[in-house]
Design an enzyme around this catalytic site. Sequence first.
Site, short mmCIF file in Angstrom:
data_model
loop_
_atom_site.label_atom_id
_atom_site.label_comp_id
_atom_site.label_asym_id
_atom_site.label_seq_id
_atom_site.Cartn_x
_atom_site.Cartn_y
_atom_site.Cartn_z
N GLU A 95 22.80 31.01 96.89
CA GLU A 95 23.97 30.86 95.77
C GLU A 95 23.59 29.66 95.04
O GLU A 95 23.86 29.51 93.82
CB GLU A 95 25.18 30.83 96.49
CG GLU A 95 25.47 32.28 96.83
CD GLU A 95 26.76 32.36 97.40
OE1 GLU A 95 27.70 31.51 96.90
OE2 GLU A 95 27.20 32.89 98.44
N HIS B 9 27.07 25.93 100.01
CA HIS B 9 26.53 26.64 101.35
C HIS B 9 25.23 26.88 101.47
O HIS B 9 24.56 27.16 99.97
CB HIS B 9 27.28 27.45 102.15
CG HIS B 9 27.25 28.68 100.99
ND1 HIS B 9 26.36 29.57 101.25
CD2 HIS B 9 28.44 28.87 100.35
CE1 HIS B 9 27.02 30.49 100.28
NE2 HIS B 9 28.04 30.16 99.83
N HIS C 90 35.11 30.64 95.29
CA HIS C 90 34.99 31.15 96.42
C HIS C 90 35.91 32.39 96.45
O HIS C 90 37.12 32.30 96.25
CB HIS C 90 35.70 30.20 97.34
CG HIS C 90 35.73 30.34 99.08
ND1 HIS C 90 34.84 30.66 99.75
CD2 HIS C 90 36.89 30.91 99.87
CE1 HIS C 90 35.13 31.01 100.89
NE2 HIS C 90 36.52 31.06 100.96
N GLU D 15 32.92 26.43 101.65
CA GLU D 15 32.09 26.31 102.91
C GLU D 15 31.84 25.06 103.14
O GLU D 15 31.59 24.38 104.18
CB GLU D 15 31.26 27.32 103.26
CG GLU D 15 31.46 28.80 103.33
CD GLU D 15 31.89 29.53 101.76
OE1 GLU D 15 31.92 28.69 100.65
OE2 GLU D 15 32.02 30.72 101.80
N HIS E 18 24.85 32.05 104.03
CA HIS E 18 25.09 33.30 103.55
C HIS E 18 24.52 33.30 102.00
O HIS E 18 24.46 32.41 101.39
CB HIS E 18 26.41 34.12 103.49
CG HIS E 18 27.45 33.62 102.75
ND1 HIS E 18 28.25 32.41 103.12
CD2 HIS E 18 27.93 33.85 101.45
CE1 HIS E 18 29.06 31.96 102.01
NE2 HIS E 18 29.04 32.83 101.17
N ASP F 251 32.83 26.15 95.71
CA ASP F 251 32.97 26.91 96.71
C ASP F 251 33.55 26.06 97.81
O ASP F 251 34.09 24.96 97.72
CB ASP F 251 31.41 27.24 97.08
CG ASP F 251 31.41 28.65 97.72
OD1 ASP F 251 32.53 29.27 98.08
OD2 ASP F 251 30.36 29.33 97.93
ZN LIG Z 1 32.56 30.72 99.49
#
Ligand SMILES: [Zn+2]
Length: 264
Positions: A135, A104, A60, A10, A116, A8
Amino acid sequence: MRIYVSVDMEGIAGVALREQLQRGQSAYEEARYLLTQEVNAVVDALASFGVKDIVVKDAHGGGYNFIADSLHPAAVYVMGSTPLDKRFPGLERGFDGAFLMGYHAMASTFGAVRDHTMSSAQYRGVKLNGQPIGEIGLDSLLFGLNGVPVIMVSGDDKACQEAEELLPGVTIYATKTGLSRHAALMKAPQRVRSELRGAVQKALARVGQAAPFCITSPYEVVIQFNSSDWADARSYDGVDSERLDAVTARYRSDDLVKVLTRAI
Ligand SMILES: [Zn+2]
């Protein structure tokens, strides 16, 4: 040895602003450069420790963030969007472990960079069988369904803390300390790329010992939406899917992928 790496954006070193996270925004090109370099550092470390089969998934957004022509030749790369039931293509052929890189913290985590769960716009929080999950947990479950343990997680300090609580013994590497949703105390990306080598070595030492992350059926997913607009936009059958209040819905199934596909 076979290792699957899901990436990802972030949690990558040098990334914290919303302008970095979406194609077309002003600082996106810089962020995808940082992302690609950090991926290469991990692939290089894996290859140097003898891992011959490395698959890296760009996880992502739409899954097309790597700078293709700069990618390390020792891995193959999954690019483009894939549905949740095929989130990690090729996983079924068997892997010794998985890495979650640049991840994240879950939605509503205080002091986390870009906290998130799947969608910043839609969800305030997701619970699976009564426990909040993000996640890191959801992807660890999808790897777990295929018998693959997540052995390393990198991201900000809050993502690392979440991983440690969920996956005992996992190797964590914090690229930054989250100060707020869009601010962090950063390690220099070049330092991160060299330090990740040690984390990769430590993670690989647990291959064969780490257990896949599993939650047994039946499954109940409770979604808290950011606004009743999102809850109104769905239909509910009153059995497997129910509206609990203005901003909350509940989904049930014995099949994890099915319940997640319907709920998220
Ligand atoms: Zn992401």
